[in-house]
Write an enzyme that holds these catalytic residues in place. Structure first.
Site, short mmCIF file in Angstrom:
data_model
loop_
_atom_site.label_atom_id
_atom_site.label_comp_id
_atom_site.label_asym_id
_atom_site.label_seq_id
_atom_site.Cartn_x
_atom_site.Cartn_y
_atom_site.Cartn_z
N GLU A 205 0.80 -1.22 0.00
CA GLU A 205 0.00 0.00 0.00
C GLU A 205 0.84 1.27 0.00
O GLU A 205 0.33 2.36 0.27
CB GLU A 205 -0.97 -0.02 1.18
CG GLU A 205 -1.93 -1.20 1.09
CD GLU A 205 -2.93 -1.27 2.22
OE1 GLU A 205 -2.83 -0.44 3.15
OE2 GLU A 205 -3.81 -2.13 2.18
N ASP A 242 -4.50 -0.08 11.72
CA ASP A 242 -5.26 -1.25 11.30
C ASP A 242 -4.46 -2.45 11.79
O ASP A 242 -3.44 -2.81 11.21
CB ASP A 242 -5.43 -1.31 9.78
CG ASP A 242 -6.10 -2.61 9.33
OD1 ASP A 242 -6.57 -3.37 10.19
OD2 ASP A 242 -6.14 -2.87 8.11
N GLU A 288 -8.55 0.06 13.93
CA GLU A 288 -9.34 -0.82 13.05
C GLU A 288 -9.01 -2.28 13.35
O GLU A 288 -7.84 -2.63 13.50
CB GLU A 288 -9.02 -0.49 11.59
CG GLU A 288 -9.71 -1.38 10.58
CD GLU A 288 -9.19 -1.12 9.18
OE1 GLU A 288 -9.23 -2.06 8.36
OE2 GLU A 288 -8.74 0.00 8.89
N LYS A 340 -15.65 -1.20 2.16
CA LYS A 340 -14.92 -1.76 1.02
C LYS A 340 -15.94 -2.33 0.04
O LYS A 340 -16.63 -3.30 0.36
CB LYS A 340 -13.96 -2.86 1.47
CG LYS A 340 -12.80 -2.38 2.32
CD LYS A 340 -11.95 -3.55 2.79
CE LYS A 340 -10.70 -3.08 3.52
NZ LYS A 340 -9.93 -4.22 4.09
N ARG A 369 -8.27 -1.58 -1.28
CA ARG A 369 -7.74 -2.89 -0.92
C ARG A 369 -6.25 -2.88 -1.22
O ARG A 369 -5.74 -2.02 -1.95
CB ARG A 369 -8.42 -4.01 -1.70
CG ARG A 369 -9.91 -4.18 -1.49
CD ARG A 369 -10.35 -4.29 -0.04
NE ARG A 369 -9.85 -5.44 0.69
CZ ARG A 369 -10.58 -6.51 1.02
NH1 ARG A 369 -11.85 -6.58 0.65
NH2 ARG A 369 -10.07 -7.49 1.73
N SER A 370 -5.54 -3.87 -0.69
CA SER A 370 -4.09 -3.90 -0.91
C SER A 370 -3.75 -4.18 -2.37
O SER A 370 -2.72 -3.73 -2.87
CB SER A 370 -3.43 -4.93 0.00
OG SER A 370 -4.04 -6.19 -0.14
#
Length: 427
Positions: A205, A242, A288, A340, A369-370
Site C-alpha cells: 500500500e 489497522d 481498526e 470496502k 484494498r491492498s
C-alpha cells in the site's frame, strides 16, 4: 432513453501483478462507464466471494476468467436494453441471478464490476461527475486521509504484527493541506528510517516496510517522523491503526500471538487492555480490527474500555454487510465501519451499509484494498456518501495516488462548497 447497449468484461492486472476483472458498460449513446475491481490480501472470512479460477497452471490459480465469462455470458444478456439509471433494480437483479448469500456463483468481483461501471455510465449519461450523480446535491465532504506510512502484517515481509500504522492530518484546513502534511511526514519518515539504518522499501500500500523490532517501536518511529516534519503529534496529526487482528489470532487457543515481533500471547481481555494502554500513552484516534472478526466478547470489552475515547473501526468484523453491522449496533460493539465495495459486491449494498451506520451514529471510512488498480471510483464514493474519512494507502505508488489526486480535483471543483471535517471527522 439511456439504455445499456453492451457490457464487456476483461481480465487486467492489479497493483500486485495479479489478474483482476474490469468491466465496461456502454450506453446506446456510446458513453462508457469503466470499473476495475480491487482485491484484498488479508480478507475477512465473512466477505462476499471473490471468484478465481483456481487453475494452478495459469497465474498460480489467480486468473479470473470465470468471472469474466459470467459477466459476458450470463449477466450481460440479462441487462442489455435496461435503463442505465436503474442502479438499485439492476444490482438486485444481479444478486438474484447469483442466488447465493455470498455471491459465490457469479462472483462478487463480477457483480461489483458491472455495478460500478453502471453507475459511471449513468453519471456520464446525466452529465454529472460520479460523486454528484451518486450523492446528489449534499455531496460535499472531503475525507480526512488515513495515510498508511508503515506497513506490517500480511502487507509486508517484516517483523511487525500490525498491518498498518497510519497518520491522520486532522489539523489541516482542507484536503489539499492534509495531503501536503501527509507527504511531508512520509518523506521525513524515510529520513528517520535511513538514520536508523533501516530499509525504505515499500509494501503493498505504499508505506515503508522496515524491519522494526516491535509494534510499539514502529509507533514511536511514526511520532518521530511527525515531529521531524514540524508537526505536533496529538494536535496537528493523529495516529490510526489497522491491526488486522484476525491475522494473528489463534482460533483454537483463543490467543492473540505476536509471532512476527515479540512472541507474546494475549487473551482477549489482555489484548483489549493492551490497546487501552497504548491509547493512554500515545495520540491514537482510531483502531481498526483491534480484535478478531469473531471475537465478539473481546470487541465488547475493547469498546467498553476505549470506545468513548477513540474510533473503533470494524473491517473484518462488519465486512460492509448490513446484517453484521446491525449485530454490532445491537450489541454496542465498535463505533465505525470500514467501507470496502468488494467486500459486499455491489454499489447498492455499499450505500445501504453507510446509511445504516449513519442512522446509528457510527462513522464510515471509505477504503481501498491492498491489490488496487488505477481506478479511482472510491474517491468519488467517499465524497458522494459524505464518509468524512478515507483509507487509500501512502504517498507513493500511482495506484494509491490516483485516489488522492481525484480527491484534489473534486475539492477544486467544489470550491467554497467543499467541506473538510478535520478534527470533527467523527461528528
Amino acid at each position: 432513453m439511456s439504455l445499456i447497449e453492451e457490457i464487456v468484461a476483461r481480465q487486467i492486472f492489479d497493483s500486485r501483478g495479479n489478474p483482476t476483472i474490469e468491466v465496461d458498460v456502454i450506453t446506446e449513446n456510446g458513453l462508457i462507464g469503466r470499473a476495475a475491481v480491487p482485491s484484498g490480501a488479508s480478507t475477512g472470512k465473512h466477505e462476499a466471494v471473490e471468484l478465481r479460477d483456481n487453475d494452478k497452471s495459469i497465474y498460480m490459480g489467480k486468473s479470473v476468467l470465470k468471472a469474466v465469462a459470467n459477466v459476458n455470458d450470463i449477466i450481460a444478456p440479462e441487462l442489455i436494453g435496461s435503463h442505465v439509471f436503474e442502479q438499485n433494480l439492476i444490482d438486485r437483479l444481479m444478486i438474484d441471478l447469483d442466488g447465493t448469500a455470498n455471491k459465490g456463483k457469479l462472483g462478487a468481483n463480477a457483480i461489483l464490476g458491472v455495478s460500478l461501471a453502471l453507475a459511471k455510465a449513468a453519471a456520464q449519461e446525466a452529465g454529472l461527475p460520479l460523486y454528484r450523480y451518486v450523492g446528489g446535491v449534499s455531496a460535499n465532504t472531503l475525507p480526512v486521509p488515513m495515510m498508511n506510512i508503515i506497513n506490517g502484517g500480511s502487507h509486508a515481509d517484516n517483523s511487525i504484527d500490525f498491518q498498518e500504522f497510519m497518520i491522520m492530518p486532522t489539523g489541516a484546513k482542507s484536503f489539499t493541506e492534509a495531503m501536503r502534511m501527509g507527504s511531508e511526514i512520509f518523506h521525513n519518515l524515510a529520513k528517520v528510517l535511513k538514520s536508523k539504518g533501516m530499509s525504505t522499501n515499500v509494501g503493498d500500500e505504499g508505506g515503508f516496510a522496515p524491519n522494526i523490532a516491535s509494534n510499539e517501536d514502529a509507533l514511536i518511529t511514526v511520532i518521530q517522523a511527525i515531529e521531524a516534519a514540524g508537526y505536533r503529534p496529538g494536535e496537528d496529526v493523529m495516529i490510526a491503526f489497522d491491526a488486522a487482528s484476525s491475522e494473528f489470532y489463534d482460533s483454537e487457543t483463543k490467543l492473540y500471538h505476536f509471532k512476527k515481533s515479540t512472541g507474546d500471547k494475549l487473551t482477549s481481555s489482555q489484548m483489549a487492555s493492551y490497546w487501552a494502554d497504548l491509547v493512554k500513552r500515545y495520540p491514537i484516534v482510531s483502531i481498526e480490527d483491534g480484535m478478531d472478526e469473531d471475537d465478539w466478547s473481546g470487541w465488547a470489552e475493547l469498546t467498553k474500555l476505549v470506545g468513548d475515547k477513540v474510533q473503533l473501526v470494524g473491517d473484518d468484523l462488519f465486512v460492509t454487510n448490513v446484517s453484521r453491522l446491525q449485530q454490532g449496533i445491537d450489541q454496542g460493539i465498535a463505533n465505525s465501519i470500514l467501507v470496502k465495495v468488494n467486500q459486499i459486491g455491489s454499489l447498492t449494498e455499499t450505500i445501504s451499509a453507510v446509511n445504516l451506520a449513519k442512522r446509528n451514529s457510527y462513522t464510515s471510512v471509505m477504503s481501498h484494498r491492498s491489490g488496487e488498480t488505477e481506478d479511482n471510483t472510491i474517491a468519488d464514493l467517499a465524497v458522494a456518501l459524505n464518509c468524512g474519512q478515507i483509507k487509500t494507502g501512502s504517498c507513493s505508488r500511482s495506484d494509491r495516488m490516483a485516489k488522492y489526486n481525484q480527491l484534489l480535483r473534486i475539492e477544486e471543483e467544489l470550491g467554497e462548497a467543499a467541506y473538510f471535517p478535520g478534527k470533527n471527522m467523527r461528528k
